[in-house]
Design a protein around this motif. Structure first.
Motif, mmCIF file in Angstrom:
data_model
loop_
_atom_site.group_PDB
_atom_site.id
_atom_site.type_symbol
_atom_site.label_atom_id
_atom_site.label_comp_id
_atom_site.label_asym_id
_atom_site.label_seq_id
_atom_site.Cartn_x
_atom_site.Cartn_y
_atom_site.Cartn_z
ATOM 1 N N LEU A 1 0.810 -1.227 0.000
ATOM 2 C CA LEU A 1 0.000 0.000 0.000
ATOM 3 C C LEU A 1 0.837 1.267 0.000
ATOM 4 O O LEU A 1 0.313 2.356 -0.259
ATOM 5 N N THR A 2 2.129 1.158 0.269
ATOM 6 C CA THR A 2 2.955 2.368 0.449
ATOM 7 C C THR A 2 4.186 2.422 -0.440
ATOM 8 O O THR A 2 4.855 3.459 -0.485
ATOM 9 N N CYS A 3 4.532 1.334 -1.151
ATOM 10 C CA CYS A 3 5.765 1.293 -1.946
ATOM 11 C C CYS A 3 5.540 1.918 -3.322
ATOM 12 O O CYS A 3 5.142 1.250 -4.273
ATOM 13 N N PHE A 4 5.793 3.200 -3.430
ATOM 14 C CA PHE A 4 5.765 3.887 -4.722
ATOM 15 C C PHE A 4 7.193 3.991 -5.259
ATOM 16 O O PHE A 4 8.162 3.855 -4.525
ATOM 17 N N THR B 1 13.286 13.142 -14.110
ATOM 18 C CA THR B 1 14.719 12.854 -14.175
ATOM 19 C C THR B 1 15.588 13.912 -13.506
ATOM 20 O O THR B 1 16.607 13.570 -12.897
ATOM 21 N N ARG B 2 15.215 15.178 -13.595
ATOM 22 C CA ARG B 2 16.081 16.238 -13.077
ATOM 23 C C ARG B 2 15.636 16.746 -11.716
ATOM 24 O O ARG B 2 16.452 17.034 -10.852
ATOM 25 N N TRP B 3 14.325 16.887 -11.532
ATOM 26 C CA TRP B 3 13.817 17.398 -10.254
ATOM 27 C C TRP B 3 13.393 16.284 -9.300
ATOM 28 O O TRP B 3 13.049 16.559 -8.157
ATOM 29 N N LYS B 4 13.424 15.035 -9.792
ATOM 30 C CA LYS B 4 13.111 13.872 -8.965
ATOM 31 C C LYS B 4 11.743 13.979 -8.288
ATOM 32 O O LYS B 4 11.558 13.592 -7.141
ATOM 33 N N ILE B 5 10.765 14.523 -9.012
ATOM 34 C CA ILE B 5 9.404 14.611 -8.502
ATOM 35 C C ILE B 5 8.822 13.198 -8.432
ATOM 36 O O ILE B 5 9.022 12.390 -9.339
ATOM 37 N N PRO B 6 8.093 12.856 -7.360
ATOM 38 C CA PRO B 6 7.497 11.512 -7.262
ATOM 39 C C PRO B 6 6.600 11.210 -8.458
ATOM 40 O O PRO B 6 5.864 12.091 -8.933
ATOM 41 N N PRO B 7 6.647 9.976 -8.964
ATOM 42 C CA PRO B 7 5.825 9.621 -10.131
ATOM 43 C C PRO B 7 4.339 9.915 -9.945
ATOM 44 O O PRO B 7 3.663 10.312 -10.894
ATOM 45 N N LEU B 8 3.828 9.728 -8.731
ATOM 46 C CA LEU B 8 2.408 9.983 -8.492
ATOM 47 C C LEU B 8 2.058 11.436 -8.789
ATOM 48 O O LEU B 8 1.020 11.733 -9.390
ATOM 49 N N ALA B 9 2.925 12.367 -8.379
ATOM 50 C CA ALA B 9 2.684 13.788 -8.648
ATOM 51 C C ALA B 9 2.745 14.084 -10.138
ATOM 52 O O ALA B 9 1.948 14.881 -10.669
ATOM 53 N N VAL B 10 3.683 13.449 -10.852
ATOM 54 C CA VAL B 10 3.799 13.662 -12.295
ATOM 55 C C VAL B 10 2.566 13.117 -13.008
ATOM 56 O O VAL B 10 2.064 13.726 -13.957
ATOM 57 N N VAL C 1 7.358 8.471 -18.611
ATOM 58 C CA VAL C 1 7.881 7.388 -17.769
ATOM 59 C C VAL C 1 8.765 6.441 -18.574
ATOM 60 O O VAL C 1 9.847 6.037 -18.115
ATOM 61 N N VAL C 2 8.335 6.080 -19.785
ATOM 62 C CA VAL C 2 9.156 5.184 -20.594
ATOM 63 C C VAL C 2 10.442 5.881 -21.031
ATOM 64 O O VAL C 2 11.513 5.262 -21.071
ATOM 65 N N ALA C 3 10.362 7.177 -21.349
ATOM 66 C CA ALA C 3 11.584 7.917 -21.691
ATOM 67 C C ALA C 3 12.557 7.934 -20.521
ATOM 68 O O ALA C 3 13.777 7.775 -20.696
ATOM 69 N N GLY D 1 -4.001 2.555 -19.416
ATOM 70 C CA GLY D 1 -3.741 1.682 -18.273
ATOM 71 C C GLY D 1 -2.302 1.741 -17.825
ATOM 72 O O GLY D 1 -2.018 1.710 -16.614
ATOM 73 N N TYR D 2 -1.380 1.838 -18.772
ATOM 74 C CA TYR D 2 0.030 1.934 -18.413
ATOM 75 C C TYR D 2 0.301 3.226 -17.656
ATOM 76 O O TYR D 2 1.070 3.248 -16.688
ATOM 77 N N GLY D 3 -0.341 4.302 -18.089
ATOM 78 C CA GLY D 3 -0.197 5.555 -17.349
ATOM 79 C C GLY D 3 -0.766 5.449 -15.948
ATOM 80 O O GLY D 3 -0.158 5.922 -14.980
ATOM 81 N N ALA D 4 -1.938 4.811 -15.824
ATOM 82 C CA ALA D 4 -2.543 4.642 -14.500
ATOM 83 C C ALA D 4 -1.675 3.779 -13.598
ATOM 84 O O ALA D 4 -1.626 3.991 -12.375
ATOM 85 N N ALA D 5 -0.968 2.813 -14.178
ATOM 86 C CA ALA D 5 -0.111 1.930 -13.381
ATOM 87 C C ALA D 5 1.021 2.687 -12.695
ATOM 88 O O ALA D 5 1.555 2.231 -11.684
ATOM 89 N N GLN D 6 1.380 3.860 -13.230
ATOM 90 C CA GLN D 6 2.431 4.663 -12.590
ATOM 91 C C GLN D 6 1.928 5.326 -11.304
ATOM 92 O O GLN D 6 2.738 5.769 -10.480
ATOM 93 N N ALA D 7 0.619 5.396 -11.142
ATOM 94 C CA ALA D 7 0.056 6.129 -10.001
ATOM 95 C C ALA D 7 -0.245 5.240 -8.805
ATOM 96 O O ALA D 7 -0.658 5.745 -7.765
ATOM 97 N N VAL D 8 -0.040 3.948 -8.947
ATOM 98 C CA VAL D 8 -0.383 3.038 -7.847
ATOM 99 C C VAL D 8 0.893 2.454 -7.254
ATOM 100 O O VAL D 8 1.916 2.369 -7.926
ATOM 101 N N PRO D 9 0.854 2.060 -5.985
ATOM 102 C CA PRO D 9 2.024 1.420 -5.372
ATOM 103 C C PRO D 9 2.173 -0.011 -5.865
ATOM 104 O O PRO D 9 1.294 -0.548 -6.553
#
Length: 411
Positions: free
Chosen positions: A28-31, A387-396, A133-135, A279-287
């Motif tokens: 539930l928490t591993c992003f 890649t440069r600002w290391k923003i969490p994937p969920l925020a992106v 994400v793929v880039a 769906g692939y984009g949504a998969a980036q938002a879940v732990p």
């Protein structure tokens, strides 16, 4: 009870419910992807709970990164196996995997009702997330897996071969070619790399009988399922085979499953390209592990078995080969990893995987999502945020989804 699994580092025998509780919280928490997952695992099981020591954990990680499959799930399964036997391994896998599966199935269930401008914009924004994400995955893997001219050349050769071949076996051919080129040209490179890496002794032992049975089952399914499919054994078996083959041939991390799944689902007419990328984009938002994207695809397939049955077949199919290979390799890992030829082969395969993922970045990810200059700008901003600002994937994911809605609404 004799399980065929022993360890020198388990301070006391644990229970399956204990393992399930810990891994459910992690699920539930591993992003943040597999590398971040391994960081969570080390903090939880080495530093906090002392279920195993640092050397054993390091060897487990090395083994699971050596094998095809989802590395973080394989490490988690191994830790559960060490702690509480076979039920512990199953509990670890269920706890870490099910939260992500259920979240993606929830999205799959409501996705068809996301009509109108807002729904269309949200789907488009998620497709642009996939570009970013793929880039990022291509960028990170190229730096890590192609650090010299020889491995970079193998990646470029893979891109060239994939641009020419149209056969359904193109990806298998590229992986095999990478292995041959690695054996031929990467012996000295990998031996110098290995000399700088400390070696530890893996203190987890699975009996050789268990390892042999797991390897035989892996091979029987890998080669037997396509034969049964050719005999028209049913659509359910065909779906299971598609996801099993994808899970069995993924080297280099979760993102590399993208081109394999695209070939097995989109090109086979089971899932639309729009649904696949959303769906692939949504998969980036879940732990949890990225391989749970398979559950989304199983649910959204255009023909039965889909929904719950399709999701179950897809999820079990894509995870099973990686778990079987862990069991098969544990008894022999210490000897295998010290062979220069094995390290060179793996270096070539990993370099070819970079080319494989770079090709997928162009098609279907880029060609299906980037349709205008504004799309390019949104995807580029997402890439640099990651890649440069290391923003969490969920925020992106949230930012790109909102940008997609705004773009469609303002047209």
């Amino acid at each position: 009870m004799e399980t065929g699994v022993t360890s020198a580092h388990s301070t006391r025998e644990g229970s399956a419910p204990e393992v399930l509780a810990v891994f459910l919280r992690l699920g539930l928490t591993c992003f943040g992807g597999p590398i971040a997952h391994l960081g969570y695992f080390r903090r939880e099981f080495v530093e906090r709970r002392h279920w195993l020591d640092d050397e054993t954990f390091t060897d487990l990680v090395g083994l699971c990164q050596f094998l095809p499959g989802p590395a973080s799930s394989q490490v988690g399964y191994s830790i559960g196996l060490l702690r509480a036997g076979w039920l512990g391994g199953l509990a670890a896998w269920c706890g870490f995997t099910l939260p992500s599966v259920l979240l993606l199935l929830s999205f799959a269930a409501i996705a068809p009702s996301l009509g109108g401008l807002v729904g269309g914009g949200l789907i488009h924004g998620l497709k642009l997330v996939a570009v970013a994400v793929v880039a990022q995955a291509v960028w990170d893997m190229a730096r890590r897996l192609c650090p010299d001219q020889r491995r970079a050349a193998i990646a470029l050769i893979a891109i060239g071969v994939l641009s020419i071949l149209t056969t359904v076996y193109a990806q298998l051919i590229v992986i095999a070619l990478g292995a041959v080129l690695g054996l031929a040209f990467c012996q000295t490179t990998t031996s110098s790399d290995a000399s700088r890496v400390p070696r530890h002794t893996l203190e987890i032992r699975v009996s050789r009988t268990v390892g042999a049975v797991a390897l035989i089952l892996f091979c029987v399914l890998l080669f037997g399922l396509p034969a049964l499919v050719r005999l028209h054994a049913g659509q359910a078996l065909e779906v299971f085979n598609a996801f099993y083959r994808s899970g069995a041939l993924v080297f280099g991390g979760g993102h590399v499953v993208l081109p394999l799944l695209q070939q097995q689902t989109v090109e086979a007419g089971l899932v639309s390209s729009n649904d696949f990328l959303a769906g692939y984009g949504a998969a980036q938002a879940v732990p949890g592990p990225l391989f749970t994207f398979a559950a989304f695809l199983g649910w959204t397939m255009t023909e039965a078995p889909n929904h719950w049955t399709g999701a179950l077949l897809a999820t079990v199919g894509i995870f099973l080969p990686g778990l079987l290979l862990v069991l098969a390799a544990l008894p022999y890992w210490q000897a295998l990893r010290d062979l220069p030829s094995m390290a060179a082969l793996l270096a070539g395969v990993n370099a070819a995987v970079v080319g494989l993922l770079a090709t997928a970045l162009y098609s279907p990810v880029w060609t299906s999502a980037v349709l205008s200059e504004l799309d390019f700008a949104i995807a580029a901003i997402g890439f640099f945020l990651l890649t440069r600002w290391k923003i969490p994937p969920l925020a992106v994911v949230a930012l790109c989804a909102l940008a997609g809605v705004a773009e469609v609404t303002l047209r």
